[in-house]
Motif scaffolding. Structure first.
Motif, PDB file in Angstrom:
ATOM      1  N   UNK A   1       0.860  -1.178   0.000  1.00 37.32           N
ATOM      2  CA  UNK A   1       0.000   0.000   0.000  1.00 37.32           C
ATOM      3  C   UNK A   1       0.899   1.231   0.000  1.00 37.32           C
ATOM      4  N   UNK A   2       0.648   2.129  -0.961  1.00 33.68           N
ATOM      5  CA  UNK A   2       1.415   3.369  -1.062  1.00 33.68           C
ATOM      6  C   UNK A   2       0.434   4.486  -1.392  1.00 33.68           C
TER       7      UNK A   2
ATOM      8  N   UNK B   1       3.547  20.590  -6.743  1.00 28.92           N
ATOM      9  CA  UNK B   1       3.638  19.325  -6.009  1.00 28.92           C
ATOM     10  C   UNK B   1       3.130  18.194  -6.900  1.00 28.92           C
ATOM     11  N   UNK B   2       3.966  17.753  -7.824  1.00 22.38           N
ATOM     12  CA  UNK B   2       3.618  16.673  -8.738  1.00 22.38           C
ATOM     13  C   UNK B   2       4.089  15.338  -8.161  1.00 22.38           C
ATOM     14  N   UNK B   3       3.772  14.239  -8.853  1.00 28.02           N
ATOM     15  CA  UNK B   3       4.073  12.897  -8.341  1.00 28.02           C
ATOM     16  C   UNK B   3       5.517  12.772  -7.841  1.00 28.02           C
ATOM     17  N   UNK B   4       6.460  13.136  -8.689  1.00 24.64           N
ATOM     18  CA  UNK B   4       7.871  12.943  -8.340  1.00 24.64           C
ATOM     19  C   UNK B   4       8.339  13.861  -7.223  1.00 24.64           C
ATOM     20  N   UNK B   5       7.623  14.967  -7.014  1.00 25.09           N
ATOM     21  CA  UNK B   5       8.053  15.964  -6.032  1.00 25.09           C
ATOM     22  C   UNK B   5       7.394  15.816  -4.668  1.00 25.09           C
ATOM     23  N   UNK B   6       6.586  14.790  -4.486  1.00 24.66           N
ATOM     24  CA  UNK B   6       5.912  14.562  -3.207  1.00 24.66           C
ATOM     25  C   UNK B   6       6.493  13.315  -2.555  1.00 24.66           C
ATOM     26  N   UNK B   7       6.985  13.446  -1.333  1.00 16.32           N
ATOM     27  CA  UNK B   7       7.536  12.292  -0.623  1.00 16.32           C
ATOM     28  C   UNK B   7       6.496  11.181  -0.545  1.00 16.32           C
ATOM     29  N   UNK B   8       6.900   9.956  -0.817  1.00 14.87           N
ATOM     30  CA  UNK B   8       5.965   8.829  -0.955  1.00 14.87           C
ATOM     31  C   UNK B   8       6.084   7.869   0.217  1.00 14.87           C
ATOM     32  N   UNK B   9       4.950   7.591   0.853  1.00 19.60           N
ATOM     33  CA  UNK B   9       4.885   6.552   1.876  1.00 19.60           C
ATOM     34  C   UNK B   9       4.677   5.212   1.180  1.00 19.60           C
ATOM     35  N   UNK B  10       5.427   4.201   1.585  1.00 14.43           N
ATOM     36  CA  UNK B  10       5.305   2.870   0.982  1.00 14.43           C
ATOM     37  C   UNK B  10       5.156   1.816   2.078  1.00 14.43           C
ATOM     38  N   UNK B  11       4.721   0.636   1.687  1.00 15.78           N
ATOM     39  CA  UNK B  11       4.620  -0.483   2.627  1.00 15.78           C
ATOM     40  C   UNK B  11       4.457  -1.768   1.841  1.00 15.78           C
ATOM     41  N   UNK B  12       4.749  -2.892   2.491  1.00 17.03           N
ATOM     42  CA  UNK B  12       4.594  -4.193   1.851  1.00 17.03           C
ATOM     43  C   UNK B  12       4.067  -5.235   2.808  1.00 17.03           C
TER      44      UNK B  12
ATOM     45  N   UNK C   1       6.135   0.496   8.541  1.00 15.21           N
ATOM     46  CA  UNK C   1       6.383  -0.878   9.010  1.00 15.21           C
ATOM     47  C   UNK C   1       5.334  -1.889   8.568  1.00 15.21           C
ATOM     48  N   UNK C   2       4.086  -1.425   8.347  1.00 12.82           N
ATOM     49  CA  UNK C   2       3.017  -2.346   7.925  1.00 12.82           C
ATOM     50  C   UNK C   2       2.080  -1.628   6.945  1.00 12.82           C
ATOM     51  N   UNK C   3       1.293  -2.420   6.255  1.00 16.67           N
ATOM     52  CA  UNK C   3       0.296  -1.867   5.336  1.00 16.67           C
ATOM     53  C   UNK C   3      -0.738  -1.048   6.095  1.00 16.67           C
ATOM     54  N   UNK C   4      -1.168  -1.545   7.256  1.00 17.61           N
ATOM     55  CA  UNK C   4      -2.189  -0.823   8.041  1.00 17.61           C
ATOM     56  C   UNK C   4      -1.681   0.549   8.511  1.00 17.61           C
ATOM     57  N   UNK C   5      -0.416   0.637   8.849  1.00 12.31           N
ATOM     58  CA  UNK C   5       0.157   1.926   9.245  1.00 12.31           C
ATOM     59  C   UNK C   5       0.103   2.899   8.074  1.00 12.31           C
ATOM     60  N   UNK C   6       0.454   2.433   6.893  1.00  9.65           N
ATOM     61  CA  UNK C   6       0.427   3.290   5.700  1.00  9.65           C
ATOM     62  C   UNK C   6      -1.003   3.729   5.375  1.00  9.65           C
TER      63      UNK C   6
ATOM     64  N   UNK D   1      -5.225   8.273   5.634  1.00  9.53           N
ATOM     65  CA  UNK D   1      -6.585   8.712   5.945  1.00  9.53           C
ATOM     66  C   UNK D   1      -6.597   9.841   6.968  1.00  9.53           C
ATOM     67  N   UNK D   2      -5.554   9.937   7.823  1.00  2.74           N
ATOM     68  CA  UNK D   2      -5.551  11.035   8.802  1.00  2.74           C
ATOM     69  C   UNK D   2      -5.008  12.330   8.196  1.00  2.74           C
ATOM     70  N   UNK D   3      -4.268  12.250   7.081  1.00  4.07           N
ATOM     71  CA  UNK D   3      -3.768  13.471   6.446  1.00  4.07           C
ATOM     72  C   UNK D   3      -4.927  14.409   6.104  1.00  4.07           C
ATOM     73  N   UNK D   4      -5.916  13.868   5.413  1.00  7.84           N
ATOM     74  CA  UNK D   4      -7.039  14.691   4.986  1.00  7.84           C
ATOM     75  C   UNK D   4      -8.019  14.967   6.122  1.00  7.84           C
ATOM     76  N   UNK D   5      -8.134  14.034   7.081  1.00  8.45           N
ATOM     77  CA  UNK D   5      -8.998  14.277   8.238  1.00  8.45           C
ATOM     78  C   UNK D   5      -8.457  15.448   9.057  1.00  8.45           C
ATOM     79  N   UNK D   6      -7.143  15.521   9.199  1.00  4.03           N
ATOM     80  CA  UNK D   6      -6.528  16.630   9.939  1.00  4.03           C
ATOM     81  C   UNK D   6      -6.810  17.968   9.259  1.00  4.03           C
ATOM     82  N   UNK D   7      -6.650  18.001   7.939  1.00  5.04           N
ATOM     83  CA  UNK D   7      -6.905  19.234   7.194  1.00  5.04           C
ATOM     84  C   UNK D   7      -8.377  19.632   7.293  1.00  5.04           C
ATOM     85  N   UNK D   8      -9.250  18.645   7.216  1.00  2.48           N
ATOM     86  CA  UNK D   8     -10.689  18.889   7.304  1.00  2.48           C
ATOM     87  C   UNK D   8     -11.055  19.543   8.636  1.00  2.48           C
TER      88      UNK D   8
END
Length: 427
Positions: A157-158, A169-180, A205-210, A215-222
């Motif tokens: 999940x990324x 802020x395009x795809x390459x210019x935004x830091x990406x969170x990854x998980x497996x 560390x996990x998919x659930x963390x990612x 989901x909290x990024x946008x909830x915080x802004x909201x």
């Protein structure tokens, strides 16, 4: 694990998220973009992106594949059968009761499951609540493919962080969170994204963390916007200019510079409901998250009521009053009309029996008609009793509003971007 790191990537969903990602990957890898919308695929194959997220020049530069890289676009599922990495970027909306709709994710998982092979990796980018990838999508992949998770195939999940209309802020210019789904797959997925993300990556560390992080990024802004929207309502009753207050408060180094406004779109106005749904499933009723959503969802009607009050104050007859609404998209300088809260302003004004013209040079006229049954105007009229600046498109900043309104006409600025001497009031 992909042998020899010879990646052949399928992007499932070619919208605001999928297409920019496909184009970026295609600069270094072999990519097949798949979408069920045939007309969308045809238009992209002609070299044009209606969402304006990818320029014609950049799209044409990667179209067609060679042995090692390039982009192929298709609406035929069999064309992705030879891929070994599948990235899902389909939308995750809510229904009329604000409950998550996972149908697009499930359908995409079924499509992938039919072609899934030993060693393949499936990565989800769609915004979801924690647990969706492993609890909802993986069982569909297993059932459809007949393969075993973390034995025959793997997942990751990324979360997408695309900001529609933002050319900085395009795809390459935004830091990406990854998980497996395993530590080894996490590293492989992280390295795959690192090959195109110049801003860097963060391996969770996990998919659930990612999933939770997204989901909290946008909830915080909201919630932050809901706070300043509530301030705007309070200060309005106190006859204090909210924007002047915020400008003064922003002189402190740690004050967060949020402004009041309408909160729509496919992310901020939707994602908090995903987290709220999961919280309720485990027995917790979220108070702040849902309160923020309720307040922000009330702002369209609030704006219309404020316009009504101004008109009454100026002794303007409300019934059949001629009103100009500037903007219908969900944000400025972007053609995206999905979940726009401008429609709430429109409906409320119409509910007061006003005659409302909607002008938006960015919105597709046919799309607005199909989605909201509104016929936008292509040429501005004159003698408007009220002008409501709803969306801050760059074109609106140069309009001569005095020539557009009647003698008693009023101008209400939702965005707070117009010159103070041109308006009667701002949110």
């Amino acid at each position: 694990m992909i042998e020899n790191k010879n990646y052949s990537i399928a992007i499932i969903g070619l919208g605001y998220v999928g297409l920019p990602l496909a184009v970026e990957f295609a600069k270094k890898h072999k990519v097949t973009g798949f979408d069920i919308n045939t007309s969308r695929v045809d238009k992209l194959n002609s070299g044009h992106d209606d969402t304006l997220e990818v320029s014609d020049e950049n799209l044409k530069a990667v179209l067609n594949q060679n042995e090692n890289k390039g982009l192929k676009l298709t609406d035929k599922a069999q064309d992705i059968s030879s891929c070994n990495v599948y990235i899902v970027t389909v939308p995750t909306p809510v229904d009329k009761n604000n409950r998550p709709i996972l149908t697009p994710l499930i359908k995409a998982s079924e499509t992938i499951g039919k072609v899934l092979k030993q060693g393949d990796i499936v990565i989800y980018e769609s915004t979801v609540y924690p647990g969706v990838t492993e609890d909802e999508c993986v069982p569909v992949l297993e059932k459809t493919s007949g393969l075993k998770f973390n034995q025959d195939f793997y997942c990751g999940y990324s979360p997408e962080r695309i900001n529609p209309g933002d050319k900085q802020h395009t795809v390459a210019n935004i830091l990406k969170v990854t998980s497996g789904s395993t530590p080894e797959i996490g590293e492989e997925i992280n390295n795959l994204y690192a090959s195109i993300i110049t801003a860097g990556t963060h391996l969770a560390p996990t998919i659930k963390v990612a999933e939770a992080a997204k989901v909290i990024e946008n909830a915080q802004r909201d919630i932050n916007i809901a706070f300043v929207n509530e301030l705007a309502k309070i200060f309005n009753k106190l006859d204090i200019d909210t924007h002047a207050v915020l400008e003064a408060a922003a002189t402190k180094w740690n004050f967060l510079p949020f402004k009041p406004g309408l909160v729509g779109g496919h992310c901020i106005g939707v994602d908090p409901f995903y987290l709220a749904q999961k919280a309720q499933e485990v027995g917790y009723h979220p108070e702040i998250i849902l309160a923020g959503r309720r307040l922000n969802d009330s702002m369209g009607e609030y704006v219309a009521t404020e316009v009504l009050k101004l008109m009454v104050k100026n002794d303007i007859t409300i019934k059949d009053a001629k009103v100009l609404m500037l903007g219908i998209t969900f944000k400025e300088n972007c053609p995206d009309i999905r979940n726009t809260k401008a429609i709430d302003v429109y409906k409320a004004l119409k509910g007061f029996n006003m005659d409302v013209d909607v002008y938006d040079p960015w919105a597709d006229q046919e799309e607005v008609k199909e989605e909201y049954n509104i016929s936008t105007i292509q040429k501005l009229g004159t003698n408007y009793d009220a002008i409501v600046h709803v969306v801050s498109h760059k074109e609106f900043l140069d309009l001569d509003l005095k020539k557009l309104k009647s003698n008693k006409g009023i101008v209400y600025d939702v965005k707070g971007n117009l010159a103070i001497d041109l308006i009667d009031k701002r949110l």
